[in-house]
Scaffold this motif. Structure first.
Motif, PDB file in Angstrom:
ATOM      1  N   TRP A   1       3.840   1.445  -5.778  1.00 22.66           N
ATOM      2  CA  TRP A   1       2.776   1.897  -4.886  1.00 22.66           C
ATOM      3  C   TRP A   1       2.376   3.325  -5.262  1.00 22.66           C
ATOM      4  O   TRP A   1       3.188   4.105  -5.749  1.00 22.66           O
TER       5      TRP A   1
ATOM      6  N   PRO B   1      -0.133   6.785  -4.010  1.00 27.03           N
ATOM      7  CA  PRO B   1      -0.879   7.379  -2.896  1.00 27.03           C
ATOM      8  C   PRO B   1      -2.367   7.460  -3.207  1.00 27.03           C
ATOM      9  O   PRO B   1      -2.778   7.651  -4.357  1.00 27.03           O
TER      10      PRO B   1
ATOM     11  N   TRP C   1      -2.564   3.784   0.530  1.00 27.72           N
ATOM     12  CA  TRP C   1      -1.706   3.464  -0.608  1.00 27.72           C
ATOM     13  C   TRP C   1      -2.313   2.317  -1.411  1.00 27.72           C
ATOM     14  O   TRP C   1      -2.927   1.410  -0.852  1.00 27.72           O
TER      15      TRP C   1
ATOM     16  N   GLN D   1       4.763   8.212   4.828  1.00 28.24           N
ATOM     17  CA  GLN D   1       5.286   8.299   3.471  1.00 28.24           C
ATOM     18  C   GLN D   1       6.140   7.060   3.215  1.00 28.24           C
ATOM     19  O   GLN D   1       7.202   6.883   3.809  1.00 28.24           O
TER      20      GLN D   1
END
Length: 450
Positions: free
Chosen positions: A98, A100, A142, A226
């Motif tokens: 993944w 950001p 994401w 996060q």
């Protein structure tokens, strides 16, 4: 009359008494519930997705008491195709990369991307398109790389940093080229601390289609968590959507505890609990058993809620059970969260659907019948019913549709006692008794040997 002739006569009398039992074939009148079928498409094979109301009307969970009749009252050949994955298929949890997605804090558009791929197409790096040097970037969501997964995607499983609690909502989009995106609905995750415990809702359903990339964009960017781990659950076979029951009222209500009785044990996949009042928050535990005399077994736990967030209402009213076959359910509510309110909640149960495939023969109308206490399994394998059958052929068969109203056959067995069968056994026992009496009479009439 000689002894041999007498015994032969007794045997013939017994066979005459057994004849009704041997030739008592079942007919439409033996089935308590009958529903007319409407046919469309090309036959002679037709498939019917069995409504939940008919499944619950059966006397046996394995549907051994199901039959299809034609207009002449003849039972037709049929097969049962159980819902869910095809045999040999299964679920796989895939760890994925993944990246950001960032954009200037005041930007209204979607984050732009500059990507680097490996030779296989796997993402190596994802960079936000840079703006003016003084613009502050914020996390918007994401990007997930699912290019290595060849099977349809069915569920997201997320984990995020422990210091971020509350509810997070996000949109889900899919793409195969990172240019064209298609909407896949919305997701919602939650983490709450409750009574020295942490309650997580980490799973989000996907529509069961393939995609090389997924994009998760948070509705409130400041709440974007996060991520610590991301898994995508895929299935190598087609998974049919669940079929749901009507709302069921509990059979027992106590403070913080509700019990539901189902007509028969079913392999339940999910529960949907009614949350009648807004601002409800309820940690719950679910227990089940197949019969009233067995001990309750834990099936799972979770958090149910109906709460406001950012001017909208967030709702989570379902619990997963993973196919546990149960006939009774008990829901225990931790009332320290306020419980479910004063209203008694109803319950819906979801199972994988069952398809009935039958060979239409004779004249209509065709009727689906269930509810025979003496029913015995008569379904065939699909490959026996349809020579040369392949899985892909199922979708091309003609379609049968059950009428909405359920008809109860006049004179059909409604209670648990099968009087017809007991009557036939009474005839059999009477015949055996008559044979014994005749044999004793024969023995008494014989002269003693010299």
């Amino acid at each position: 009359m000689s002894g041999l002739a007498l015994m032969r006569g007794a045997g013939l009398a017994l066979l005459a008494l057994l004849a009704p039992l041997a030739h008592a074939g079942e007919g439409r009148g033996d089935y308590a519930v009958q529903v007319p079928l409407a046919l469309s498409g090309e036959g002679p094979w037709y498939r019917l997705e069995l409504p939940m109301s008919l499944h619950l009307a059966a006397r046996y969970a394995d549907l051994r008491d199901l039959r299809v009749f034609n207009g002449n009252g003849e039972a037709l050949a049929y097969a049962l195709s159980r819902g869910g994955l095809r045999q040999g298929d299964g679920y796989t949890d895939n760890a994925v990369k993944w990246f950001p997605l960032r954009a200037p804090r005041d930007a209204t558009g979607l984050p732009g991307l500059r990507v680097q791929r490996s030779a296989s197409g796997t993402l190596v790096e994802v960079l936000a398109e840079t703006g003016p040097a003084d613009e502050q970037q914020e996390l918007r969501g994401w990007l997930l790389d699912t290019s290595a997964i060849e099977a349809p995607l069915h569920q997201l499983i997320l984990d995020w940093s422990a210091d971020q609690e509350g509810f997070q909502r996000f949109s889900i989009e899919a793409s195969d080229d990172l240019l064209q995106w298609r909407a896949w609905g919305e997701g919602q995750i939650a983490r709450l601390s409750f009574a020295d415990e942490r309650i997580d809702q980490r799973k989000v359903d996907l529509p069961g289609r393939r995609a090389r990339y997924l994009r998760l964009l948070w509705r409130t960017p400041r709440q974007a968590p996060q991520l610590l781990a991301v898994q995508v659950r895929s299935a190598s076979g087609e998974v049919a959507p669940l079929t749901w029951s009507a709302a069921l009222a509990p059979s027992s209500v106590k403070p913080g505890e509700f019990v539901w009785d189902l007509p028969l044990a079913l392999p339940l996949q999910r529960l949907r609990v009614e949350l009648a009042q807004a601002n409800s928050l309820a940690p719950v535990s679910v227990f089940g058993r197949r019969e009233g005399k067995l001990r309750w077994q834990p099936l799972g736990s979770g958090l149910l809620y109906r709460l406001p967030q950012d001017g909208q209402e967030v709702l989570h009213d379902q619990l997963e059970l993973y196919g546990a076959p149960v006939q009774q359910l008990r829901l225990q509510v931790d009332e320290r969260g306020g419980g479910l309110g004063s209203a008694t909640p109803s319950l819906q149960v979801g199972v994988r659907p069952t398809q009935v495939v039958f060979l239409a023969r004779g004249e209509p109308p065709y009727v689906l019948a269930v509810g025979n206490p003496a029913g015995k399994a008569a379904d065939l394998p699909l490959r026996s019913l349809i020579p040369g059958y392949q899985d892909a052929r199922l979708a091309s068969l003609g379609v049968a549709t059950a009428a909405q109203a359920i008809e109860t056959a006049a004179g059909a067995p409604q209670a648990g006692v099968d009087w017809k069968r007991w009557g036939l056994w009474a005839v059999l026992l009477a015949g055996v008794g008559l044979l014994v009496l005749m044999a004793l009479s024969l023995l008494r009439s014989r002269p003693d040997a010299p």
